[in-house]
Design an enzyme around this catalytic site. Structure first.
Site, PDB file in Angstrom:
ATOM      1  N   TYR A 178       6.243   5.626  10.733  1.00  0.00           N
ATOM      2  CA  TYR A 178       6.731   4.375  11.054  1.00  0.00           C
ATOM      3  C   TYR A 178       7.536   3.816   9.857  1.00  0.00           C
ATOM      4  O   TYR A 178       8.037   2.727   9.962  1.00  0.00           O
ATOM      5  CB  TYR A 178       5.697   3.519  11.501  1.00  0.00           C
ATOM      6  CG  TYR A 178       4.386   3.417  10.646  1.00  0.00           C
ATOM      7  CD1 TYR A 178       3.244   4.155  11.179  1.00  0.00           C
ATOM      8  CD2 TYR A 178       4.473   2.665   9.505  1.00  0.00           C
ATOM      9  CE1 TYR A 178       1.952   4.077  10.140  1.00  0.00           C
ATOM     10  CE2 TYR A 178       3.282   2.613   8.778  1.00  0.00           C
ATOM     11  CZ  TYR A 178       2.187   3.187   8.962  1.00  0.00           C
ATOM     12  OH  TYR A 178       1.064   3.340   8.181  1.00  0.00           O
TER      13      TYR A 178
ATOM     14  N   ARG B 108       1.006  -1.159   0.000  1.00  0.00           N
ATOM     15  CA  ARG B 108       0.004  -0.039  -0.086  1.00  0.00           C
ATOM     16  C   ARG B 108       0.963   1.102  -0.105  1.00  0.00           C
ATOM     17  O   ARG B 108       1.849   1.375   0.848  1.00  0.00           O
ATOM     18  CB  ARG B 108      -0.905  -0.006   1.047  1.00  0.00           C
ATOM     19  CG  ARG B 108      -0.509   0.270   2.474  1.00  0.00           C
ATOM     20  CD  ARG B 108      -1.476   0.665   3.406  1.00  0.00           C
ATOM     21  NE  ARG B 108      -1.113   0.264   4.925  1.00  0.00           N
ATOM     22  CZ  ARG B 108      -0.396   0.870   5.761  1.00  0.00           C
ATOM     23  NH1 ARG B 108       0.148   1.984   5.471  1.00  0.00           N
ATOM     24  NH2 ARG B 108      -0.142   0.467   6.832  1.00  0.00           N
TER      25      ARG B 108
ATOM     26  N   HIS C 258      -2.531   3.687   6.470  1.00  0.00           N
ATOM     27  CA  HIS C 258      -3.290   2.521   6.821  1.00  0.00           C
ATOM     28  C   HIS C 258      -4.758   3.053   6.612  1.00  0.00           C
ATOM     29  O   HIS C 258      -5.456   2.493   6.175  1.00  0.00           O
ATOM     30  CB  HIS C 258      -2.996   2.165   8.230  1.00  0.00           C
ATOM     31  CG  HIS C 258      -3.974   1.233   8.917  1.00  0.00           C
ATOM     32  ND1 HIS C 258      -4.079  -0.118   8.394  1.00  0.00           N
ATOM     33  CD2 HIS C 258      -5.049   1.470   9.465  1.00  0.00           C
ATOM     34  CE1 HIS C 258      -5.064  -0.866   8.990  1.00  0.00           C
ATOM     35  NE2 HIS C 258      -5.560   0.171   9.996  1.00  0.00           N
TER      36      HIS C 258
HETATM   37  C1  LIG Z   1      -9.189  -8.250  16.546  1.00  0.00           C
HETATM   38  C2  LIG Z   1      -8.660  -7.041  15.979  1.00  0.00           C
HETATM   39  N1  LIG Z   1      -7.519  -6.331  16.486  1.00  0.00           N
HETATM   40  C3  LIG Z   1      -6.961  -5.418  16.236  1.00  0.00           C
HETATM   41  C4  LIG Z   1      -7.474  -4.400  15.560  1.00  0.00           C
HETATM   42  C5  LIG Z   1      -6.738  -3.034  14.987  1.00  0.00           C
HETATM   43  N2  LIG Z   1      -6.519  -3.252  14.064  1.00  0.00           N
HETATM   44  C6  LIG Z   1      -7.101  -2.686  12.838  1.00  0.00           C
HETATM   45  S1  LIG Z   1      -6.272  -2.811  11.421  1.00  0.00           S
HETATM   46  C7  LIG Z   1      -4.978  -3.702  11.985  1.00  0.00           C
HETATM   47  C8  LIG Z   1      -4.101  -4.153  11.246  1.00  0.00           C
HETATM   48  C9  LIG Z   1      -4.379  -5.202  10.170  1.00  0.00           C
HETATM   49  O1  LIG Z   1      -3.365  -5.386   9.212  1.00  0.00           O
HETATM   50  P1  LIG Z   1      -3.483  -6.447   8.076  1.00  0.00           P
HETATM   51  O2  LIG Z   1      -4.256  -7.588   8.726  1.00  0.00           O
HETATM   52  O3  LIG Z   1      -1.916  -6.640   7.522  1.00  0.00           O
HETATM   53  O4  LIG Z   1      -4.154  -5.768   6.940  1.00  0.00           O
HETATM   54  P2  LIG Z   1      -4.342  -4.181   6.249  1.00  0.00           P
HETATM   55  O5  LIG Z   1      -4.706  -3.308   6.974  1.00  0.00           O
HETATM   56  O6  LIG Z   1      -2.759  -4.357   5.997  1.00  0.00           O
HETATM   57  O7  LIG Z   1      -4.787  -4.465   5.063  1.00  0.00           O
HETATM   58  C10 LIG Z   1      -5.295  -3.683  13.509  1.00  0.00           C
HETATM   59  C11 LIG Z   1      -4.273  -4.374  14.401  1.00  0.00           C
HETATM   60  C12 LIG Z   1      -8.580  -4.881  15.181  1.00  0.00           C
HETATM   61  N3  LIG Z   1      -9.524  -3.978  14.139  1.00  0.00           N
HETATM   62  N4  LIG Z   1      -9.331  -5.997  15.250  1.00  0.00           N
END
Ligand SMILES: Cc1ncc(C[n+]2csc(CCOP(=O)(O)OP(=O)(O)O)c2C)c(N)n1
Ligand SMILES: [Mg+2]
Length: 356
Positions: free
Chosen positions: A265, A252, A256
């Protein structure tokens, strides 16, 4: 441990075709459709960020850089399949036929945005990480038990593979041979956490070995690799051969969500470099130029049509009647619990100015 899952490409970064296997399928119309769809979703993504900056959209999770992964995979679906997206997968939902104004409404916190057009099996975006993998497995299993040929695809990120739900979804699907494709977009970051700190495994694809299901690590910025490997996984699913794990390696470019600043970061210069080398749209453009199916005037029309379509969607979203405050409470449970009822009463009292 060696990397057992080398990245699979169908076109290289210069846009040269690396195999003749798909010659019959890669015709001018097929390529143009994929290109048009990628332009449409990129235009959507940029517009959504701009609306958020103007206060016309609540918040937004951008996907620029991941267009090939989402458009390529969703293009491989059949009409009655199921799609389980995350908050970043609107390009997949749009490609599968979701309505643009409704996706914008979702980002304005509107319940209408969770409802896909009639007949489209698209779940509301999963914000809790990985909770929708067991849901997709369940939907796929239901289709199998009904004796249909319908399959499910579920999108998730690299961070999601650290959640229990990821492992439960894969194990259950493997044991019951559920017709589901686990489509991972490894964009190498989970908010601020780089993949190297997420896991010790060299790849996500290798996690398929633990569940005795096929796993592929593909170049997620190569739309042909994405399309053909997803198509093949869906065919396996329809033929009763069970689930597949696909790791689409991608990137990306931006934040985020509109609520964070990636410069805090990571070095954003990397995104500048990647835009020049592995951008999925430029790469398809290079392929089209090499194969003599590129026309400047056609490209201009595609861009103009995409802008018009997005402008119309924004107008439609903004013409929607104001939200109903009941929606905040009425869709949490089928029957409201006493806690929800109490919160609702209290909120409506507040709206009537009865207490602060
Ligand atoms: C169960 C849970 N834990 C933590 C979060 C907070 N959170 C939102 S997005 C994210 C990162 C997810 O990263 P990834 O799976 O790589 O997906 P991307 O955002 O890169 O598409 C986190 C930890 C959440 N939404 N749900
Ligand atoms: Mg990620």
């Amino acid at each position: 441990m060696n990397n057992h899952f080398p990245i699979i490409q169908v076109i290289d970064e210069e846009g040269s075709l690396l195999t003749q296997d798909y010659n019959d399928l890669i015709n001018k119309e097929f390529v143009r459709n994929l290109y048009e769809q990628m332009i449409l979703v990129r235009t959507f993504d940029r517009k959504a960020i701009s609306l958020q900056r103007q206060g016309r959209l609540g918040t937004y999770a951008p996907f620029e850089g991941q267009e090939a992964a989402q458009v390529g995979s969703a293009s491989a679906l059949a009409k009655n399949d199921w799609l389980f997206p995350t908050y970043r997968d609107h390009a997949a939902s749009i490609t599968f036929g979701h309505s643009l104004p409704h996706i914008l409404l979702y980002w304005n916190g509107r319940v209408e945005g969770c409802i896909p057009p009639a007949g489209k099996r698209i779940f509301p975006p999963a914000v809790p990480i990985a909770t929708h993998l067991p849901h997709a497995t369940g939907a796929a299993l239901a289709e199998k038990r009904r004796g249909t040929k319908n399959a499910a695809i579920v999108y998730f990120g690299d961070g999601a593979t650290s959640e229990g739900d990821f492992h439960e979804g894969l194990n259950f699907a493997s044991v019951f041979k559920a017709p589901v494709v686990f489509f991972n977009q490894n964009n190498q970051y989970a908010i601020s956490l780089p993949i190297q700190k997420q896991m010790n495994s060299k790849t996500i694809a290798q996690k398929s070995v633990a569940y005795e299901i096929p796993g592929f690590r593909i170049d997620g910025n190569d739309i042909f690799a994405v399309y053909f490997y997803t198509k093949q996984a869906l065919e396996r699913a329809r033929n009763g051969e069970g689930p597949t794990l696909i790791e689409a390696v991608t990137w990306r470019y931006g934040a985020h969500t509109t609520a964070d600043d990636p410069k805090k970061y990571r070095d954003q210069e990397e995104s500048v470099m990647k835009r020049k080398t592995i951008d999925p749209i430029s790469r398809l453009e290079r392929y089209m130029k090499k194969s003599g199916i590129w026309e400047e005037s056609w490209c201009e029309t595609v861009q103009k049509e995409a802008s018009d379509t997005i402008e119309n969607a924004v107008n439609e979203m903004e013409a929607f009647p104001p939200p109903d405050a009941n929606d905040l409470f009425d869709h949490v449970f089928e029957t409201a619990t006493w806690t929800i009822k109490e919160q609702k009463d209290s909120y409506f009292q507040y709206l009537r100015g009865e207490h602060s």
